[in-house]
Enzyme design. Structure first.
Site, PDB file in Angstrom:
ATOM      1  N   TYR A  42      -1.825  -0.948  10.561  1.00 54.68           N
ATOM      2  CA  TYR A  42      -1.982  -1.283   9.138  1.00 54.68           C
ATOM      3  C   TYR A  42      -0.797  -0.769   8.332  1.00 54.68           C
ATOM      4  O   TYR A  42      -0.207  -1.509   7.534  1.00 54.68           O
ATOM      5  CB  TYR A  42      -3.282  -0.692   8.594  1.00 54.68           C
ATOM      6  N   SER A  77       0.861  -1.188   0.000  1.00 49.31           N
ATOM      7  CA  SER A  77       0.000   0.000   0.000  1.00 49.31           C
ATOM      8  C   SER A  77       0.892   1.231   0.000  1.00 49.31           C
ATOM      9  O   SER A  77       2.049   1.178   0.447  1.00 49.31           O
ATOM     10  CB  SER A  77      -0.884   0.011   1.254  1.00 49.31           C
TER      11      SER A  77
END
Length: 259
Positions: free
Chosen positions: A148, A135
């Protein structure tokens, strides 16, 4: 038998990867779709030129991993493409997120990704490809998304190192680093808090993200970042001190949300 293995295949970018691989890679004889939701996997039966085999399993489970290892050992397929797209995130302050969600992100985003890669690697031949979904959150620490972002930084670092290790075997590893993408991901992520407004403004289409990722993988690139905005963000994170960027992002969110 030449196959593709895709985790997180029941939704989001894993599902999109399955469709695009099925359409574009004629040499793939069978696609192995892996996800927890059996009903969602079964919906994909008969929708690809290649054959499809569904594995309704939790990739964080050692027992499930063992059963998949048995199938691989018995059938000894030639895995040409591995897509590790399974993952999830929860928005919220570290002190407010429940511990199980934090552990779950680490288990799925990091531990399971490594385990699936290790299971499949012995069955990959020359000119094969691994796509690890990281990401753009891996570029910078993310307040209210701390665990995350940290897991995705792990994926990015692991993918780069793995790519260097496998270069001699001509197995190409691409870390896919999109920004926010219009998938079910945020249905889960926002159960702990709201996504910042500026992220909603740069939401990408999953089909375009996956298309670029596959193209970059075929070109042997170690990283795939979709869109000018995220590419510029990546450069910014390499050149500007992170505390400055975090202050700017917080100010943007306050301005755009009217707080």
């Amino acid at each position: 038998m030449k196959i593709a293995v895709i985790t997180g295949a029941s939704s989001g970018m894993g599902r999109e990867a399955a469709f695009q691989i099925g359409d574009q890679f004629g040499g793939i004889e069978e696609i192995w779709l892996i996800a927890r939701r059996k009903d969602r996997l079964e919906e994909l039966q008969g929708r690809f030129p290649a054959g499809v085999r569904c594995f309704a399993m939790d990739v964080t489970s050692a027992e499930a991993q063992g059963k998949l290892a048995e199938v691989l050992s018995r059938e000894k397929p030639d895995v040409k493409i591995l897509v590790n797209a399974a993952g999830f995130g929860k928005i919220g302050r570290a002190e407010e997120l429940d511990p199980e969600s934090e552990r779950g992100m680490i288990r799925l985003n990091c531990e399971a990704l490594c385990a699936m890669t290790r299971l499949v690697l012995p069955y990959m031949s020359d000119n094969s490809r691994i796509l690890q979904f990281a990401s753009a959150a891996s570029f910078l620490p993310q307040p209210k998304f701390a665990v995350y972002a940290a897991t995705k930084s792990f994926v990015l670092s692991y993918s780069r190192a793995l790519g260097a290790e496998l270069k001699g075997r001509r197995i190409y590893v691409t870390a896919v680093c999109p920004g926010p993408v219009k998938t079910e991901f945020f249905d889960i992520a926002e159960t702990g808090g709201q996504i910042p407004v500026y992220k909603k403004l740069v939401m990408a289409d999953p089909g375009k993200v996956v298309r670029k990722a596959l193209r970059d993988s075929c070109m042997g690139k170690s990283m795939s970042v979709y869109g000018i905005t995220m590419q510029a963000f990546g450069i910014l994170c390499k050149t500007v001190p992170h505390p400055w960027i975090l202050k700017l992002m917080a100010a943007m969110d306050r301005e755009l949300s009217g707080r």
